[in-house]
Design an enzyme around this catalytic site. Structure first.
Site, PDB file in Angstrom:
ATOM      1  N   SER B 100      41.606  19.047  57.916  1.00  0.00           N
ATOM      2  CA  SER B 100      40.919  17.900  58.492  1.00  0.00           C
ATOM      3  C   SER B 100      39.640  18.320  59.211  1.00  0.00           C
ATOM      4  CB  SER B 100      41.889  17.156  59.397  1.00  0.00           C
ATOM      5  OG  SER B 100      41.445  15.849  59.607  1.00  0.00           O
ATOM      6  N   ASP B 244      34.573  13.582  58.268  1.00  0.00           N
ATOM      7  CA  ASP B 244      35.076  14.939  58.460  1.00  0.00           C
ATOM      8  C   ASP B 244      35.403  15.514  57.073  1.00  0.00           C
ATOM      9  OD1 ASP B 244      37.431  13.624  57.833  1.00  0.00           O
ATOM     10  OD2 ASP B 244      38.625  14.656  59.338  1.00  0.00           O
ATOM     11  N   ASP B 246      37.927  16.039  55.184  1.00  0.00           N
ATOM     12  CA  ASP B 246      38.796  15.365  54.218  1.00  0.00           C
ATOM     13  C   ASP B 246      38.606  13.850  54.245  1.00  0.00           C
ATOM     14  OD1 ASP B 246      40.086  15.004  56.675  1.00  0.00           O
ATOM     15  OD2 ASP B 246      42.066  14.897  55.728  1.00  0.00           O
ATOM     16  N   ASP B 248      38.980  11.423  56.217  1.00  0.00           N
ATOM     17  CA  ASP B 248      39.848  10.406  56.804  1.00  0.00           C
ATOM     18  C   ASP B 248      39.240   9.859  58.093  1.00  0.00           C
ATOM     19  OD1 ASP B 248      40.359  12.731  58.273  1.00  0.00           O
ATOM     20  OD2 ASP B 248      42.523  12.362  58.432  1.00  0.00           O
TER      21      ASP B 248
END
Lengths: 455, 453
Positions: B100, B244, B246, B248
């Site tokens: 993340s 970010d 990934d 999300d």
């Protein structure tokens, strides 16, 4: 319960039944040991046979090598000899062949190869084993992790190498039947047929992963069973049967009779020494003494070493390549100098075909010209603590003979010999006895009686 | 000695520094435990753009195949997109390789159930026990599955679900000028086409090359988004988006380039979501009271949970919430698309609000209930945590205390929250009040109390 899980970790590598003794973690950790052992900077080559478990093993091997900072070149589903050939072409630091070779489909194994394409010599494979056991792997940091690329040309380049040595055009009219046993020989042979117009009739050609048409054993019995009924109706000159990664081959003659696996080495030694007289043949203590006669005919000699791939590798390293004509075992596995001394069943088959063409004879006719040797083999469950006393006792029984104690006990006379040794793969003692002319039944029975008295 | 968590194996999965700590061997074992837990069948595997991703993905494949699973390899993909895909193809579960917002030397395994959601608290414990017991399923040769690639379908499924919840036509008509910083992360493979093709925006993007390393600190915060601010100002964009690695989480810059407070980003999403779907709101204890004010206007309830996406998701699932999230983390969770943090629905909601109201981002933010917030970190010694909390509670006897995650003290017009970080030996202190001076005064008092002990 020994051998129950089928797992064996030794200097030869890693071998076992996948999902029983041999797990994904074994594959990954052993590959990590190899990735730790070899120098970084040059790529590492990976190939696998078609076993379904190879898909899983390959993922673990690739991950471990990348984690150690190596560039990985994946050749896909190819034979072990194809991986060995690719190493020099790709200027690799080493390679891993994922293959259980002649074992059943449930098995798999990792075989570790050095930069020159041969198996690692004993000193190096012992070091690899130490790293594996220590589990202190050299995983690199996030910005140095290796990459993966695929090379789909390996089989074609391997055939290019074969073309440098064999006159394919001259073999064109010779019909042979080949049982590929659903292994990696199939795509290579199919390509040879397409490229050079050879008359190879392939059976069990579909490459399979879950199960094979039959046990991939390269024995005279198996080749006779599978190809015996086909050879005469198809008017073929010979039949050949490969194991899954085609490093071994078994042979049947033009009448469909299986040729003893013991004969492959003397046969090829005869052929190769005709072209390279005066060179040596390397073999182990358990293979036929016919080889000595064949070598003498061509002014060469035989060097005998302990049984097993490692001893053969070490012996090869002890001579200059141009001193050696051939190396091999009584199992039918043979190495030739033109091919960097790797066990290669397809090269062996092409060499036998070339020999048949040059002499204008079938294998049956060539073998008939050799003196007769009879070999008897037996095995007894191992009683390890009593082995040294047994061997000493046996040696004392035959004070008139030549003795070699480098691998168990080998006792030889000018016309006969016997060898008693502990198997590396099973908990048994092997007894092998050979004589020129008649079978050495009396000697064999007295040996077996003595061995039994110690179990 | 610094207590840095270079490897963490816990109920939320595995996370660590790649190399010596997060090794391929450990990753393989965890994947095999996961494959054993889901009981074979298809498992989706994807990743963000970290350099360690491909290497670890091979280890995950190895572990899953060894457990008798088939692998569907979706390559580089935003985490929410992957989660939606897991559910869509009715896979047994999914593993996302992403740390993340953590720095590039980290990586982690995010684990998803058959619905593409986090496992619940009890399932996570069961899986962890299975990992430690090492009694994995061991497939034999003929039971070993395949690895199949799928690059195409997941993105369009995700985008389709987002577009169904906004008025895409009115967004398209506005032809918004949008600045984007995708941190060269997984968003790089999807966000540009999402904004231009699906929402008709004119795009000015930086850091959308998934083959390159992160050009900035991976967590999208006001102090890490200087490039986005400059881009907004240079291109005259209506709004700036930052993801970010990934994709999300989302941060937003207004039309002046000012990075909007994450609590306000969530508040705007809640405002839009409650107008679209029925249901209550779930946020963590540290999220702004502005959420309560907004929910009240819709006659909806707000549930508070301990900090952590999994905690929020657990409660959202239990109360069938309409929307949820964590203010400080920049995460908007909208179950009508998928029960996970999703930067795409957050972008679409904001553009939809802008299209509907005709207001700029700064005007929308200004229309939210006004609160002053301040947060900081206080180092603490091992074993002192209980005493510090006790002292705080005794220092403010008139406040209502919530002990479900550290200590939260609540007054009608302000609150204070202190909790220990999961990843560092730090106390996180946050305060909020309607009145700016009261907020700062409360922060100072608490700070002095915590550091004087």
């Amino acid at each position: 319960m020994r051998g129950d899980s089928g797992l064996r970790i030794s200097p030869v590598g890693l071998r076992g039944i996948v999902g029983r003794g041999l797990t994904a973690t074994h594959f990954l950790d052993f590959a990590a040991a190899f990735g730790t052992y070899i120098e970084r900077g040059r790529p590492v080559v990976v190939g696998r046979d078609p076993r379904s478990s190879g898909r899983m093993a390959r993922e673990g091997v690739v991950s471990a090598l990348m984690a150690c900072g190596h560039e990985v070149i994946d050749l896909g589903v190819v034979s072990t000899p194809v991986v060995q050939h690719a190493l020099q072409r790709l200027d690799a630091a080493g390679g891993i062949a994922i293959s259980a070779s002649h074992n059943a489909a449930e098995w798999n194994a990792l075989r570790f190869l050095g930069a020159n394409g041969t198996y690692l010599p004993t000193a190096e494979s012992n070091e690899l084993l130490d790293i594996y056991h220590l589990r202190k792997f050299r995983f690199v940091e996030w910005d140095s992790i290796g990459t993966l690329r695929e090379d789909a040309t390996a089989i074609e380049r391997y055939i290019d190498d074969l073309e440098q040595v064999f006159d394919f055009a001259a073999l064109r009219g010779m019909r042979v039947v080949v049982d590929c046993c659903n292994g990696t020989s199939a795509p290579t042979l199919r390509r040879i047929v397409d490229r050079f117009g050879l008359d190879l009739i392939l059976i069990n050609e579909r490459v399979e992963g879950d199960a094979f048409a039959h046990e991939p054993t390269t024995s005279a019995r198996m080749v006779e069973l599978q190809l015996g009924p086909l050879i005469q109706p198809l008017q073929a000159r010979a039949g050949f049967l490969f194991d899954i990664d085609s490093d071994r081959v078994a042979m049947a003659d033009d009448r469909g009779r299986g040729v003893s696996e013991e004969m492959m080495l003397p046969l090829l030694a005869d052929h190769l020494m005709t072209h390279m007289p005066g060179r040596i043949a390397i073999t182990n203590l358990s293979s036929s003494a016919l080889l000595e006669e064949v070598a003498a005919k061509h002014g060469g000699r035989v060097v005998r070493v302990p049984v097993g791939r490692q001893a053969a590798m070490d012996a090869l390293a002890a001579y200059r390549p141009e001193q050696i004509a051939v190396a091999g075992e009584g199992t039918g596995a043979v190495m030739m100098p033109q091919f960097r001394f790797i066990y290669d069943g397809i090269a062996s088959m092409l060499a036998v075909m070339t020999m048949m063409r040059e002499r204008g004879q079938t294998v049956r006719e060539i073998l008939a010209s050799y003196p007769r040797y009879e070999i008897l083999k037996g095995e007894i469950p191992l009683e390890s603590p009593r082995v040294p006393a047994l061997l000493m006792d046996l040696q004392d029984d035959y004070p008139d003979a030549r003795v070699d104690r480098s691998d168990g006990l080998r006792v030889s006379w000018p016309d006969r010999w016997f060898h008693v040794r502990v198997s590396q793969t099973e908990p048994i003692l092997r007894v092998i006895c050979e004589q020129r002319g008649e079978a050495p039944s009396a000697l064999f029975e007295s040996l077996m009686d003595k061995v039994r008295s110690y179990s | 000695m610094p207590r840095e968590h270079l490897l963490k194996i816990g109920v939320s999965g595995v996370r660590g520094v790649v190399g010596e700590f997060l090794t391929p061997s450990l990753t393989l074992s965890f994947a095999q435990a996961f494959g054993t837990y889901v009981g074979g069948g298809r498992v989706v595997v994807g990743r963000d753009t970290r350099t360690s991703g491909p290497m670890l993905q091979h280890a995950v494949h190895c572990g899953l195949l060894a457990a008798g699973c088939d692998v569907v390899d979706v390559g580089v993909l935003p985490t929410p997109t992957m989660q939606i895909y897991v559910e869509h193809i009715r896979a047994r579960g999914g593993i996302g390789l992403t740390a993340s917002h953590n720095p590039p030397e980290y990586n982690a395994l995010k684990l998803f159930n058959a619905e593409g959601q986090f496992f619940n608290h009890y399932e996570r414990n069961e899986l962890l026990d299975l990992y430690h017991q090492r009694d994995f399923s061991q497939a034999q040769n003929a039971a070993i599955g395949h690895v199949r690639r799928d690059d195409g379908t997941a993105k369009s499924i995700h985008i389709g679900r987002v577009l169904a919840k906004v008025d895409a036509d009115r967004i398209k008509r506005r032809k918004f000028k949008v600045a984007l910083d995708a941190v060269n992360g997984a968003g790089s493979v999807m966000t540009p086409e999402f904004l231009t093709d699906s929402l008709g925006c004119r795009l000015d993007a930086i850091a959308i090359d998934p083959t390159k390393v992160f050009p900035r600190i991976a967590e999208p915060r006001p102090d890490t988004l200087g490039d986005l601010t400059a881009l907004v100002q240079k291109s005259g964009a209506d709004v700036g988006f930052a993801q970010d690695p990934d994709a999300d989480r989302l941060a937003i810059a207004d039309e002046t380039g000012h990075v909007v407070d994450n609590d306000d980003v969530l508040a705007l999403a809640v405002l839009r979501a409650l107008a679209v779907v029925p249901g209550d709101v779930v946020v963590n204890l540290t999220t702004s009271a502005a959420i309560d004010d907004i929910a009240k206007t819709f006659h909806r309830r707000v549930y508070r949970t301990p900090v952590g996406e999994a905690n929020v998701v657990d409660t959202m699932r239990a109360v069938r919430a309409a929307i949820g999230g964590e203010g400080s983390a920049g995460g908007v969770i909208f179950p009508a698309v998928q029960l996970c943090r999703d930067s795409y629905i957050a972008m679409a909601f904001l553009l939809d609000l802008m299209a509907e109201t005709g207001q700029t981002v700064s005007q929308l933010v200004a229309s939210l209930p006004a609160y002053t917030r301040k947060s900081g970190k206080v180092p603490f010694a091992h074993g002192r945590l209980g005493g510090l909390m006790q002292a705080l509670e005794e220092g403010f006897p008139e406040a209502e205390a919530d002990r479900s995650d550290g200590l939260k003290l609540i007054w009608p017009d302000r609150w204070l929250h202190v909790r220990a970080s999961n990843t560092e030996p730090l106390l996180r202190l946050a305060v909020e009040a309607r009145d700016g001076e009261r907020a700062l005064a409360l922060y100072d008092t608490a700070w002095k109390l915590l550091t004087s002990l």
